[in-house]
Design an enzyme around this catalytic site. Structure first.
Site, PDB file in Angstrom:
ATOM      1  CB  SER A 263     -15.943  97.281  29.769  1.00 47.51           C
ATOM      2  OG  SER A 263     -16.048  97.881  31.016  1.00 47.51           O
ATOM      3  CE  LYS A 264     -16.493 104.154  25.901  1.00 49.75           C
ATOM      4  NZ  LYS A 264     -16.132 105.260  26.692  1.00 49.75           N
ATOM      5  NE  ARG A 265     -20.363 103.112  31.494  1.00 49.49           N
ATOM      6  CZ  ARG A 265     -20.122 104.524  31.155  1.00 49.49           C
ATOM      7  NH1 ARG A 265     -18.930 104.971  31.544  1.00 49.49           N
ATOM      8  NH2 ARG A 265     -21.049 105.149  30.909  1.00 49.49           N
TER       9      ARG A 265
END
Length: 505
Positions: A263-265
């Site tokens: 994920s972007k995270r």
RNA sequence: GGCGUGUUGGUCAAUCGGUUAAGACGCCUCCCUUUCACGGAGGAAUGACGGGUUCGAUUCCCGUACAUGCUACCA
């Protein structure tokens, strides 16, 4: 039949690695079979629509070199390519399904559905979903008298259309990657097809559009596999079963540590990009890093993605986009997900830099030089690119490895000179730089010959003064051969840099 | 919880019943290099577990474990 594939993103934000890989496989498959690659925008969720995201997605595809043959801006035989503009079509097919008894109106409020769910969750073996087990206890056109339904409709009571999933049948699909996959229909819920706002959900839209746009092969992420039976049922109920595309559910790209979808995270947390290009959230102005801006070459980026879940079986890892289109074969796509490895990603970029000609490198590196305030002469930049490319992994490295060719560097390793400094060395540099002033031949070999000569005259060893010279010209302990550097910056600048450092000792 | 999918070194992975189980990234050692890299030569490191099938299983089948995806009027 002509092969037609599509990438159908929803314009909700940055374009994720996995999305680009889905595009890539679509594109490669289309090219390999002389087919068409279509970009369709799935903007059916008005609540999640983000302005600018659609343009951003197209810019990403352009950067990657994966241009669609048909798209919202390019047009094509099946316009429009934005689902929000095709609203009426979906409604028509939803009505058709209701009329045929394959779907029904549901008037339940979100609260009522939630009540049903919580009630069923208490029961260990319940499905807690709107399905064959619960639908007869809900407020819909299956349970309500016809007159009531008509009244509700006439009163403009909000409703959705749900598919009526049959009980006790097995829905089977033949996935190009996974082979035969089957589901027990009793466990599939009555998915909403048409939302209360009149927009279709993905489930209806994907089937209707794939049919209308004559899609022959449908690639999507593995996360869609559980809802595939709904889609298969819809193809059947709409009477199009024999034209259903072949499905291919791609393995996921996983986070490097632990497991789970990348994920972007994870990128923020681990320090690498996840989006193809920088994405600026229009609401918060928060910028999320992209592979382009961090200095990846598009071909390297695409190459790296292709190798995440596919290989040609020969051990070759570095491919140009052209080679990929020639060698891509869907049979060799893996079933299992692959963890993303940023170190390997950088290695791919390094490999592509080495395979790229100096002119192209100069063109690619220029924006990164300019971002640091260096406006480089084209001819010099090309020469420098060739000289330093093997020590460049990302495009900004052309600045960190080559800035001193264009501007006098700040000397950051002065200690390396001063620690072993003495009058003899001082005399050598003064003497040599004075001699350089009258030297006509400025090529590296001539400069080195002159240097060697003076080293002898001053009773020094070459090794005593090589490092100091490097620090004077470069500012630090790095870079290509010192005399090659001296040649490119020229005699005058060489003298200036030596003199400046001598003054500050 | 249910359903689906998956499981070869730390990571990407080859193998399509018989191999000393490739190769790459990363890591370590050495060489090259009067800097940093590139490059070269080595090295450590792998078939989740248990049953079958078979003369023979990493490979085929079944369990188990683990992981992951989904279970929204989001895609």
């Amino acid at each position: 039949m002509k092969v037609r594939v599509r990438f159908a993103p929803s314009p909700t934000g940055g374009l994720h690695l996995g999305g680009v890989r889905t595009v890539l496989f679509n594109y490669l498959f289309a090219r390999a079979h002389g087919g068409d690659f279509i970009l369709r925008i799935e903007d059916t969720d008005q609540g999640r629509f983000v302005p600018g995201a659609e343009q951003y997605i197209m810019d990403c595809l352009t950067w990657c070199g994966l241009e669609p043959d048909e798209s919202p801006v390019k047009g094509g035989p099946h316009m429009p390519y934005r689902q929000s503009e095709r609203k009426a079509m979906y409604q028509q097919y939803a009505q058709q399904l209701v009329a045929a008894g394959y779907a029904y109106y549901a008037f339940d409020t979100p609260e009522e559905i939630e009540t049903m769910r919580t009630a069923h969750r208490k029961d260990e073996h319940s499905h807690a979903q709107y399905d064959g087990n619960t639908r007869m206890h809900m407020k819909n056109s299956l349970t309500l008298p016809e007159a009531t339904v008509q009244q509700l409709l006439a009163d403009k009571t909000p409703y959705v259309v749900r598919i009526k999933v049959p009980a006790n049948t097995t829905v089977t699909l033949n996935d190009m990657i996974r082979g035969e996959v089957s589901f027990d229909s009793s466990l599939v819920d009555d998915k909403v097809l048409l939302k209360a706002d009149g927009m279709p959900t993905y489930h209806l839209a994907v089937v209707v559009d794939d049919y209308l746009m004559q899609i022959t092969h449908a690639f999507r992420g593995e996360e869609w596999l559980p809802s595939a039976p709904v889609h298969v049922l819809l193809w059947e109920y709409l009477g199009w079963k024999d034209q259903m595309p072949q499905w291919a559910h791609l393995p996921l790209i996983l986070k490097p540590d632990g497991n789970g979808k990348l994920s972007k995270r994870d990128g923020d947390r681990l320090g690498f990009p996840v989006f193809a290009m920088n994405w600026t959230d229009p609401k918060t102005n928060e910028v999320t890093a992209g592979f382009r801006e961090i200095g990846f070459m598009p071909e390297a980026f695409v190459n790296m993605l292709a190798m995440l879940g596919w290989n040609d079986g020969t051990g070759q890892e570095v491919f140009s986009l052209k080679e990929l289109t020639e060698k891509f074969a869907i049979e060799r796509i893996h079933k299992g997900g692959a963890k993303f490895d940023y170190e390997k990603a950088k290695w791919f970029n390094h490999q592509h830099i080495q395979r790229t000609d100096d002119q192209t490198l100069a063109r690619l590196a220029r924006p990164f030089m300019e971002a640091k305030g260096i406006t480089a002469d084209e001819a010099l930049l090309v020469k420098v690119a060739g000289l330093i490319k093997d020590r460049c992994t990302l495009l900004p490295d052309f600045y960190t490895q080559g800035h001193f060719f264009f501007a006098t560097p700040e000397v950051t390793e002065m200690a390396a000179i001063t620690e072993k400094w003495n009058a003899q060395k001082q005399a050598f540099f003064e003497g040599w730089s004075a001699a350089l002033a009258t030297q006509a031949n400025a090529d590296a070999a001539a400069l080195e010959a002159s240097f060697n000569e003076h080293v002898q005259q001053h009773g020094l060893k070459k090794g005593d003064v090589m490092l100091p010279l490097r620090i004077m010209l470069v500012g630090g302990k790095y870079g290509p051969g010192v005399f090659a550097i001296a040649e490119l910056i020229g005699i005058t600048e060489t003298i200036n840099r030596i003199t400046a450092v001598l003054r500050s000792i």
